[in-house]
Design an enzyme around this catalytic site. Structure first.
Site: not given
Ligand code: TYM
Length: 327
Positions: A113, A193, A196
Protein backbone atom coordinates in the site's frame (compact mmCIF):
# COMPACT_ATOMS: atom_id res chain seq x y z
CA UNK A 1 16.51 -25.14 23.60
CA UNK A 2 18.00 -22.91 20.93
CA UNK A 3 16.64 -19.35 20.81
CA UNK A 4 17.18 -16.89 17.97
CA UNK A 5 16.01 -13.40 17.12
CA UNK A 6 17.08 -10.16 15.48
CA UNK A 7 16.28 -6.52 14.86
CA UNK A 8 16.69 -4.53 11.65
CA UNK A 9 19.04 -1.54 11.97
CA UNK A 10 16.69 0.70 9.98
CA UNK A 11 17.11 3.43 12.58
CA UNK A 12 17.63 3.55 16.31
CA UNK A 13 15.41 1.24 18.31
CA UNK A 14 12.11 2.25 19.85
CA UNK A 15 10.47 1.05 23.04
CA UNK A 16 8.28 -1.36 21.01
CA UNK A 17 11.41 -3.17 19.81
CA UNK A 18 12.69 -3.17 23.36
CA UNK A 19 9.61 -4.60 25.07
CA UNK A 20 8.38 -6.73 22.14
CA UNK A 21 11.73 -8.41 21.57
CA UNK A 22 14.89 -7.50 23.50
CA UNK A 23 13.50 -7.52 27.05
CA UNK A 24 12.37 -11.13 26.47
CA UNK A 25 15.83 -12.08 25.28
CA UNK A 26 17.45 -10.96 28.52
CA UNK A 27 15.93 -13.74 30.61
CA UNK A 28 16.41 -16.30 27.87
CA UNK A 29 20.17 -15.87 27.70
CA UNK A 30 20.36 -17.14 31.28
CA UNK A 31 18.83 -20.51 30.46
CA UNK A 32 19.13 -21.23 26.76
CA UNK A 33 21.50 -21.43 23.84
CA UNK A 34 20.90 -17.95 22.35
CA UNK A 35 21.67 -16.33 19.00
CA UNK A 36 20.88 -12.60 18.60
CA UNK A 37 21.82 -10.82 15.42
CA UNK A 38 21.43 -7.55 13.55
CA UNK A 39 19.36 -8.01 10.41
CA UNK A 40 21.16 -5.56 8.10
CA UNK A 41 20.16 -7.39 4.91
CA UNK A 42 16.53 -7.02 5.92
CA UNK A 43 17.14 -3.34 6.67
CA UNK A 44 18.11 -2.58 3.07
CA UNK A 45 14.61 -3.51 1.93
CA UNK A 46 13.69 -0.03 3.25
CA UNK A 47 15.07 2.60 0.88
CA UNK A 48 16.02 4.96 3.73
CA UNK A 49 18.69 2.85 5.30
CA UNK A 50 21.71 2.65 3.01
CA UNK A 51 25.31 3.79 3.28
CA UNK A 52 27.14 5.18 6.31
CA UNK A 53 23.82 5.50 8.15
CA UNK A 54 23.33 1.75 7.91
CA UNK A 55 26.84 1.00 9.18
CA UNK A 56 26.34 3.43 12.09
CA UNK A 57 22.91 2.03 12.93
CA UNK A 58 24.31 -1.51 12.90
CA UNK A 59 26.89 -0.61 15.54
CA UNK A 60 24.31 1.42 17.48
CA UNK A 61 22.02 -1.61 17.61
CA UNK A 62 24.93 -3.82 18.73
CA UNK A 63 25.67 -1.30 21.50
CA UNK A 64 21.96 -1.23 22.43
CA UNK A 65 21.89 -5.01 22.74
CA UNK A 66 24.78 -4.96 25.19
CA UNK A 67 23.58 -1.83 27.01
CA UNK A 68 20.19 -3.48 27.48
CA UNK A 69 21.91 -6.40 29.20
CA UNK A 70 22.79 -9.00 26.56
CA UNK A 71 26.05 -10.56 27.58
CA UNK A 72 28.34 -11.77 24.77
CA UNK A 73 29.64 -14.45 27.15
CA UNK A 74 26.13 -15.89 27.41
CA UNK A 75 24.84 -15.49 23.84
CA UNK A 76 26.15 -15.11 20.31
CA UNK A 77 25.89 -11.61 18.83
CA UNK A 78 26.61 -11.11 15.12
CA UNK A 79 25.62 -9.28 11.94
CA UNK A 80 23.49 -11.10 9.36
CA UNK A 81 25.48 -10.02 6.28
CA UNK A 82 28.70 -11.40 7.79
CA UNK A 83 27.33 -14.91 7.33
CA UNK A 84 26.60 -15.39 3.61
CA UNK A 85 25.13 -18.86 4.21
CA UNK A 86 21.89 -17.13 5.32
CA UNK A 87 21.30 -15.75 1.83
CA UNK A 88 22.23 -19.00 0.14
CA UNK A 89 19.70 -20.91 2.21
CA UNK A 90 17.14 -18.15 1.59
CA UNK A 91 17.47 -18.75 -2.16
CA UNK A 92 16.83 -22.45 -1.68
CA UNK A 93 13.76 -21.68 0.48
CA UNK A 94 12.43 -19.21 -2.09
CA UNK A 95 12.10 -22.14 -4.49
CA UNK A 96 9.86 -23.96 -1.99
CA UNK A 97 7.38 -21.18 -1.17
CA UNK A 98 4.44 -20.54 -3.50
CA UNK A 99 4.33 -16.89 -4.59
CA UNK A 100 0.77 -16.61 -3.28
CA UNK A 101 1.91 -17.30 0.29
CA UNK A 102 4.44 -14.48 0.14
CA UNK A 103 1.86 -12.13 -1.33
CA UNK A 104 -0.52 -12.93 1.53
CA UNK A 105 1.88 -11.80 4.27
CA UNK A 106 0.40 -8.86 6.19
CA UNK A 107 3.69 -6.95 6.32
CA UNK A 108 4.07 -7.25 2.55
CA UNK A 109 0.47 -6.14 1.93
CA UNK A 110 0.93 -3.09 4.21
CA UNK A 111 4.13 -2.09 2.44
CA UNK A 112 2.56 -2.65 -0.95
CA UNK A 113 0.00 0.00 0.00
CA UNK A 114 2.87 2.32 0.87
CA UNK A 115 5.10 1.70 -2.19
CA UNK A 116 2.60 0.62 -4.86
CA UNK A 117 4.08 -1.04 -7.95
CA UNK A 118 7.56 0.25 -7.13
CA UNK A 119 7.78 -2.11 -4.14
CA UNK A 120 11.08 -3.99 -4.29
CA UNK A 121 11.27 -7.77 -4.68
CA UNK A 122 13.27 -8.05 -1.44
CA UNK A 123 10.17 -7.07 0.51
CA UNK A 124 8.34 -9.97 -1.07
CA UNK A 125 11.05 -12.56 -0.38
CA UNK A 126 11.79 -11.09 3.07
CA UNK A 127 10.22 -14.11 4.87
CA UNK A 128 12.45 -16.58 2.96
CA UNK A 129 15.52 -14.82 4.36
CA UNK A 130 13.94 -14.67 7.79
CA UNK A 131 13.23 -18.42 7.66
CA UNK A 132 16.86 -19.01 6.66
CA UNK A 133 18.08 -16.81 9.56
CA UNK A 134 16.17 -19.06 11.94
CA UNK A 135 16.50 -22.51 10.42
CA UNK A 136 20.18 -22.34 9.51
CA UNK A 137 20.84 -22.65 13.26
CA UNK A 138 17.97 -25.11 13.77
CA UNK A 139 16.48 -22.72 16.34
CA UNK A 140 13.42 -23.90 18.30
CA UNK A 141 12.12 -20.62 19.69
CA UNK A 142 11.90 -17.13 18.24
CA UNK A 143 11.02 -14.31 20.67
CA UNK A 144 9.46 -11.51 18.61
CA UNK A 145 6.70 -8.90 18.69
CA UNK A 146 3.23 -9.79 17.44
CA UNK A 147 3.83 -8.36 13.95
CA UNK A 148 6.47 -11.03 13.23
CA UNK A 149 4.39 -14.01 14.31
CA UNK A 150 3.11 -14.64 10.80
CA UNK A 151 6.66 -14.83 9.45
CA UNK A 152 7.57 -17.40 12.11
CA UNK A 153 4.47 -19.42 11.13
CA UNK A 154 5.67 -19.40 7.53
CA UNK A 155 9.09 -20.54 8.76
CA UNK A 156 7.39 -23.56 10.34
CA UNK A 157 5.62 -24.31 7.07
CA UNK A 158 8.91 -24.12 5.19
CA UNK A 159 10.63 -26.44 7.70
CA UNK A 160 7.78 -28.94 7.43
CA UNK A 161 7.80 -28.81 3.65
CA UNK A 162 11.55 -29.22 3.39
CA UNK A 163 11.57 -32.13 5.83
CA UNK A 164 8.80 -33.99 4.06
CA UNK A 165 10.31 -33.46 0.62
CA UNK A 166 13.98 -34.13 1.38
CA UNK A 167 14.15 -35.82 4.81
CA UNK A 168 14.28 -34.34 8.28
CA UNK A 169 16.75 -31.53 8.77
CA UNK A 170 14.87 -28.77 10.58
CA UNK A 171 12.86 -28.37 13.80
CA UNK A 172 9.58 -26.44 13.58
CA UNK A 173 10.32 -23.28 15.58
CA UNK A 174 7.70 -21.46 17.61
CA UNK A 175 7.24 -17.72 18.07
CA UNK A 176 7.47 -16.53 21.67
CA UNK A 177 5.29 -13.48 22.14
CA UNK A 178 5.54 -11.30 25.28
CA UNK A 179 2.40 -11.22 27.46
CA UNK A 180 2.48 -7.45 27.51
CA UNK A 181 4.19 -5.07 25.09
CA UNK A 182 4.08 -7.38 22.07
CA UNK A 183 2.31 -4.69 20.08
CA UNK A 184 2.83 -1.16 21.33
CA UNK A 185 0.78 1.35 19.36
CA UNK A 186 1.77 4.60 17.68
CA UNK A 187 1.58 7.62 20.01
CA UNK A 188 -0.13 9.64 17.31
CA UNK A 189 -2.51 6.99 15.97
CA UNK A 190 -3.31 4.12 18.36
CA UNK A 191 -4.98 2.15 15.57
CA UNK A 192 -1.47 1.52 14.16
CA UNK A 193 1.52 -0.26 15.68
CA UNK A 194 4.49 1.82 16.83
CA UNK A 195 6.85 1.74 13.86
CA UNK A 196 10.34 3.02 13.04
CA UNK A 197 9.24 3.89 9.53
CA UNK A 198 6.62 6.39 10.76
CA UNK A 199 7.41 10.01 11.73
CA UNK A 200 9.44 10.09 14.93
CA UNK A 201 6.80 11.80 17.09
CA UNK A 202 4.81 8.53 16.87
CA UNK A 203 7.38 6.53 18.85
CA UNK A 204 9.76 6.83 21.79
CA UNK A 205 13.28 5.96 20.68
CA UNK A 206 15.27 4.28 23.42
CA UNK A 207 17.91 6.99 22.93
CA UNK A 208 15.58 9.97 22.81
CA UNK A 209 16.73 12.88 24.97
CA UNK A 210 14.62 13.65 28.09
CA UNK A 211 13.14 16.80 26.55
CA UNK A 212 12.15 14.89 23.40
CA UNK A 213 10.50 12.13 25.45
CA UNK A 214 8.57 14.72 27.43
CA UNK A 215 7.33 16.47 24.28
CA UNK A 216 6.30 13.25 22.56
CA UNK A 217 4.36 11.98 25.58
CA UNK A 218 2.67 15.31 26.26
CA UNK A 219 1.61 15.51 22.60
CA UNK A 220 0.51 11.87 22.37
CA UNK A 221 -3.08 11.40 21.25
CA UNK A 222 -5.60 10.84 24.03
CA UNK A 223 -9.22 9.66 23.98
CA UNK A 224 -12.38 11.51 24.87
CA UNK A 225 -13.22 11.78 28.57
CA UNK A 226 -10.65 12.29 31.30
CA UNK A 227 -10.48 8.98 33.16
CA UNK A 228 -7.26 6.92 33.24
CA UNK A 229 -8.79 3.57 32.44
CA UNK A 230 -7.60 0.53 30.49
CA UNK A 231 -10.20 -0.11 27.80
CA UNK A 232 -8.63 -1.00 24.46
CA UNK A 233 -11.88 -0.68 22.55
CA UNK A 234 -13.11 2.69 23.79
CA UNK A 235 -9.85 4.18 25.05
CA UNK A 236 -7.11 2.80 22.79
CA UNK A 237 -4.71 5.73 23.27
CA UNK A 238 -4.86 5.79 27.09
CA UNK A 239 -4.69 1.98 27.15
CA UNK A 240 -1.46 2.13 25.14
CA UNK A 241 0.01 4.71 27.53
CA UNK A 242 -1.07 2.58 30.49
CA UNK A 243 0.67 -0.42 28.94
CA UNK A 244 3.84 1.64 28.55
CA UNK A 245 3.57 2.77 32.20
CA UNK A 246 3.09 -0.86 33.26
CA UNK A 247 6.11 -2.04 31.25
CA UNK A 248 8.43 0.59 32.69
CA UNK A 249 7.15 0.45 36.28
CA UNK A 250 6.23 -3.25 36.57
CA UNK A 251 3.10 -2.07 38.44
CA UNK A 252 -0.15 -3.82 37.55
CA UNK A 253 -2.49 -1.87 35.28
CA UNK A 254 -5.17 -1.74 37.98
CA UNK A 255 -2.78 -0.25 40.53
CA UNK A 256 -1.76 2.39 37.99
CA UNK A 257 -5.45 3.21 37.38
CA UNK A 258 -5.85 3.50 41.14
CA UNK A 259 -2.80 5.76 41.48
CA UNK A 260 -4.14 8.19 38.87
CA UNK A 261 -7.81 8.06 39.84
CA UNK A 262 -9.38 11.50 39.38
CA UNK A 263 -6.07 13.03 38.28
CA UNK A 264 -6.68 13.63 34.56
CA UNK A 265 -4.59 13.06 31.47
CA UNK A 266 -2.01 15.81 31.93
CA UNK A 267 -0.74 14.65 35.30
CA UNK A 268 -0.69 11.00 34.14
CA UNK A 269 1.32 11.97 31.07
CA UNK A 270 3.77 14.04 33.11
CA UNK A 271 4.37 11.10 35.45
CA UNK A 272 4.72 8.72 32.51
CA UNK A 273 7.30 10.92 30.78
CA UNK A 274 9.32 11.21 34.03
CA UNK A 275 9.18 7.44 34.50
CA UNK A 276 10.39 6.70 30.95
CA UNK A 277 13.20 9.26 31.24
CA UNK A 278 14.36 7.78 34.56
CA UNK A 279 14.25 4.16 33.35
CA UNK A 280 15.97 4.78 30.02
CA UNK A 281 18.75 6.90 31.47
CA UNK A 282 21.10 4.05 32.61
CA UNK A 283 20.69 2.25 29.27
CA UNK A 284 21.44 5.45 27.34
CA UNK A 285 24.51 6.10 29.49
CA UNK A 286 25.85 2.59 28.96
CA UNK A 287 25.26 2.74 25.22
CA UNK A 288 27.17 6.02 24.97
CA UNK A 289 30.14 4.43 26.77
CA UNK A 290 30.08 1.37 24.51
CA UNK A 291 30.07 3.49 21.36
CA UNK A 292 33.29 5.17 22.48
CA UNK A 293 35.10 1.92 21.70
CA UNK A 294 33.83 0.78 18.32
CA UNK A 295 36.77 -1.61 17.79
CA UNK A 296 35.70 -3.55 20.84
CA UNK A 297 32.11 -3.76 19.57
CA UNK A 298 33.33 -4.99 16.19
CA UNK A 299 35.49 -7.60 17.86
CA UNK A 300 32.52 -8.87 19.90
CA UNK A 301 30.50 -9.20 16.69
CA UNK A 302 33.37 -10.92 14.90
CA UNK A 303 33.73 -13.46 17.68
CA UNK A 304 29.97 -14.18 17.46
CA UNK A 305 30.19 -14.51 13.67
CA UNK A 306 33.02 -17.02 13.90
CA UNK A 307 31.06 -19.38 16.12
CA UNK A 308 27.71 -18.92 14.38
CA UNK A 309 29.18 -19.36 10.91
CA UNK A 310 30.53 -22.83 11.67
CA UNK A 311 27.00 -23.96 12.51
CA UNK A 312 25.53 -22.23 9.47
CA UNK A 313 28.06 -23.89 7.16
CA UNK A 314 27.30 -27.30 8.61
CA UNK A 315 23.53 -26.93 8.14
CA UNK A 316 23.93 -25.61 4.61
CA UNK A 317 26.07 -28.63 3.65
CA UNK A 318 23.43 -30.95 5.07
CA UNK A 319 20.73 -29.13 3.08
CA UNK A 320 22.72 -29.22 -0.15
CA UNK A 321 23.37 -32.94 0.20
CA UNK A 322 19.68 -33.63 0.76
CA UNK A 323 18.70 -31.63 -2.32
CA UNK A 324 21.39 -33.03 -4.57
CA UNK A 325 23.56 -29.94 -4.90
CA UNK A 326 27.19 -31.01 -5.04
CA UNK A 327 29.19 -30.17 -1.90
P1 TYM B 1 12.14 -5.17 13.27
O1 TYM B 1 13.42 -4.45 13.34
O2 TYM B 1 11.06 -4.60 12.45
O3 TYM B 1 11.56 -5.38 14.72
C1 TYM B 1 12.38 -5.91 15.74
C2 TYM B 1 11.53 -6.56 16.81
O4 TYM B 1 10.67 -5.60 17.42
C3 TYM B 1 9.33 -6.06 17.39
N1 TYM B 1 8.44 -4.89 17.24
C4 TYM B 1 7.50 -4.56 18.14
N2 TYM B 1 7.13 -5.12 19.31
C5 TYM B 1 6.13 -4.52 20.00
N3 TYM B 1 5.49 -3.40 19.57
C6 TYM B 1 5.83 -2.81 18.40
N4 TYM B 1 5.20 -1.72 17.99
C7 TYM B 1 6.88 -3.39 17.63
N5 TYM B 1 7.47 -3.07 16.44
C8 TYM B 1 8.42 -4.00 16.24
C9 TYM B 1 9.27 -6.97 16.16
O5 TYM B 1 8.19 -7.86 16.24
C10 TYM B 1 10.61 -7.65 16.24
O6 TYM B 1 10.57 -8.75 17.14
N6 TYM B 1 11.86 -9.28 10.57
C11 TYM B 1 12.34 -8.90 11.90
C12 TYM B 1 13.84 -9.00 11.98
C13 TYM B 1 14.33 -10.38 11.70
C14 TYM B 1 14.14 -11.53 12.52
C15 TYM B 1 14.74 -12.62 11.82
C16 TYM B 1 13.52 -11.72 13.76
C17 TYM B 1 15.01 -10.80 10.60
N7 TYM B 1 15.27 -12.13 10.66
C18 TYM B 1 14.74 -13.89 12.37
C19 TYM B 1 13.52 -13.03 14.28
C20 TYM B 1 14.13 -14.09 13.59
C21 TYM B 1 11.81 -7.49 12.19
O7 TYM B 1 10.75 -7.18 11.82
O8 TYM B 1 12.57 -6.64 12.82
Amino acid sequence: MRVLSGVRPTSLLHIGNYFGAISQWLQMQEKHDCFFFIADLHAITEPTSYGPILADNTLDVAASYIAAGLNPKKCLLYVQSDIPEHTELAWIFSTLIPLGELERMTQYKDLQKKYGSSINAGLLTYPALMAADILIYKANAVPVGEDQQQHVELTRTIARKFNSKFGKVFPEPIAIIAKSGARLKSLTDPSKKMSKSDPSQSYIGIFDAPQVIKEKIMRATTDSGSEIKFDEKNKPAISNLLTIYHLFSQMTVSSIEQKFKGKGYASFKTALADLIIEKLQPLQEKQKQLLKNKEKLVSILNAGTKKARLIAQKTLKEVKRKIGLIV
